[in-house]
Structure formats: structure tokens, C-alpha cells
Design a protein around this motif. Structure first.
Motif, PDB file in Angstrom:
ATOM      1  N   LEU A  58       0.869  -1.173   0.000  1.00  0.00           N
ATOM      2  CA  LEU A  58       0.000   0.000   0.000  1.00  0.00           C
ATOM      3  C   LEU A  58       0.906   1.224   0.000  1.00  0.00           C
ATOM      4  CD1 LEU A  58      -3.188   0.492   2.112  1.00  0.00           C
ATOM      5  CD2 LEU A  58      -1.665   2.380   1.621  1.00  0.00           C
ATOM      6  N   ARG A  59       0.759   2.046  -0.997  1.00  0.00           N
ATOM      7  CA  ARG A  59       1.527   3.294  -1.100  1.00  0.00           C
ATOM      8  C   ARG A  59       0.542   4.451  -0.949  1.00  0.00           C
ATOM      9  NH1 ARG A  59       6.748   2.310  -3.298  1.00  0.00           N
ATOM     10  NH2 ARG A  59       6.937   0.215  -4.190  1.00  0.00           N
ATOM     11  N   GLY A  60       0.700   5.219   0.127  1.00  0.00           N
ATOM     12  CA  GLY A  60      -0.196   6.356   0.322  1.00  0.00           C
ATOM     13  C   GLY A  60      -0.681   6.441   1.749  1.00  0.00           C
ATOM     14  N   LEU A  61      -1.476   7.355   1.939  1.00  0.00           N
ATOM     15  CA  LEU A  61      -2.096   8.338   1.050  1.00  0.00           C
ATOM     16  C   LEU A  61      -1.218   9.597   1.021  1.00  0.00           C
ATOM     17  CD1 LEU A  61      -5.636   7.824   2.537  1.00  0.00           C
ATOM     18  CD2 LEU A  61      -5.077   7.391   0.177  1.00  0.00           C
ATOM     19  N   HIS A  62      -0.791  10.025  -0.148  1.00  0.00           N
ATOM     20  CA  HIS A  62       0.177  11.111  -0.284  1.00  0.00           C
ATOM     21  C   HIS A  62      -0.400  12.311  -1.020  1.00  0.00           C
ATOM     22  CE1 HIS A  62       3.066   7.482  -0.457  1.00  0.00           C
ATOM     23  NE2 HIS A  62       2.946   7.875   0.794  1.00  0.00           N
ATOM     24  N   TYR A  63       0.192  13.472  -0.758  1.00  0.00           N
ATOM     25  CA  TYR A  63      -0.108  14.700  -1.505  1.00  0.00           C
ATOM     26  C   TYR A  63       1.101  15.619  -1.427  1.00  0.00           C
ATOM     27  CZ  TYR A  63      -1.301  16.313   3.222  1.00  0.00           C
ATOM     28  OH  TYR A  63      -1.269  16.590   4.576  1.00  0.00           O
TER      29      TYR A  63
END
Length: 184
Positions: A58-63
Motif C-alpha cells: 500500500l503506497r499512500g495516502l500522499h499529496y
């Protein structure tokens, strides 16, 4: 190519017209004229990224914050992922809501995630190659994120907690309520 707006304004699912024959297939994965006409998005893609991940990653949650915010056009080259976008736009009627869509090498769907969203994905197949276009360059000092299992977001990641592989860095991300998101 068919573009369908999701329940969250500005997020679009893009389905290419795939042409199959005895040699295999061909499809147009991006056409600027069609994309801009149907989305009215004011983006110019400047960077392409690709990642390889195994099942459960799982990659994220990014901004990205402020002037480094990024719009993304994401797709899967190999495998199957659940892709998730969370609306971080405080004045949006869907603030705090999310959209999720399965992207795969079979369905060839793409998701357009505009600026103002946190983004992440989880690999549902044995492995996946994930590709995305960005309309702004990455800036480490401007990165932010939300913990993947934030209760207020109630995202169904489709795998059990013991199947999820997540980086130490992503495990330390704050809740949605405590995120440091700065509008663009």
C-alpha cells in the motif's frame, strides 16, 4: 476513449478504446485534445513515474502541498490495484470523501486525480507495475499524507490488515483531521 466523471467533481475514470487483433492489442493511453476537451482540466503533464510492487503493498495516502500540488493521471501496466483519491479541498462539497477504482492491465482504466487530493493505491494481484503522469515536479519539503486506515475516511482497501505491507514512513502519517494539507 471514454471519460466519466466520478462522484467527486474533477476526478475522471478514463477507458481507452482497445483494438485487438491476432497480433495482440493497441490503444491510445493519452490524447491531450480528448483529455482537455472532456475534463476542462488546466494541467500540463511534466513528469512520468513508474513503480513496481508486490501483493499487499500500500503506497499512500500522499499529496504535495501549496505550489507543489500535483494532478496525476494513473494507470496499471501489469497487475491489478485498488486506486484511491481523497478530496482535500476544504471548500468542496465532497471534502473528506474518497473515490476508489480498480485499475488493471486487463481493464486498462485510468484515473485522473486533480490537485487538491491525497492519493494512494494497494496491489491486489501478485505484483503490479503502476504508472502515472504528474503536472508538477515532486518536492520533498512539500510532501504530506494521511494514514491509510483513518477511521473517518473508512476506506475499504480490499485486503485484511495482516496482508497489507506499508512503509514505516507511511505508518507515521497523521489522521485526516490532523493532516498538514496546504491548498495550492
Amino acid at each position: 476513449m471514454t471519460l466519466t466523471e466520478t462522484k467527486i467533481e474533477g476526478c475522471f475514470i478514463i477507458e481507452p478504446k482497445v483494438i485487438y487483433d491476432e497480433r495482440g492489442y493497441f490503444f491510445e493511453s493519452f490524447n491531450a485534445k480528448t483529455f482537455y476537451k472532456n475534463t476542462n482540466a488546466k494541467v500540463r503533464f511534466v513528469q512520468d513515474n513508474e513503480s513496481f510492487s508486490s501483493k499487499g503493498v500500500l503506497r499512500g495516502l500522499h499529496y504535495q502541498n501549496g505550489s507543489y500540488a500535483q494532478a496525476k493521471l494513473v494507470r496499471v501496466i501489469s497487475g491489478n490495484v485498488l486506486d484511491v483519491a481523497v478530496d482535500m479541498r476544504r471548500n468542496s462539497p465532497t471534502y473528506g470523501h474518497h473515490v476508489s477504482v480498480e485499475l488493471s492491465c486487463t481493464n486498462k482504466k485510468q484515473l485522473f486525480v486533480p490537485r487538491g487530493f491525497a492519493h494512494g493505491f494497494i496491489v491486489l494481484s501478485d505484483m503490479a507495475i503502476f504508472s502515472y503522469k504528474c503536472d508538477n515536479y515532486y518536492n520533498k519539503a512539500s510532501e504530506g499524507g494521511i494514514i491509510y486506515n483513518d477511521k473517518s475516511l473508512a476506506i475499504d482497501w480490499k485486503l485484511s490488515e495482516d496482508q497489507i505491507l506499508i512503509s514505516e514512513k507511511d505508518l507515521l502519517l497523521p489522521s485526516f483531521e490532523n493532516s498538514n494539507y496546504e491548498p495550492y
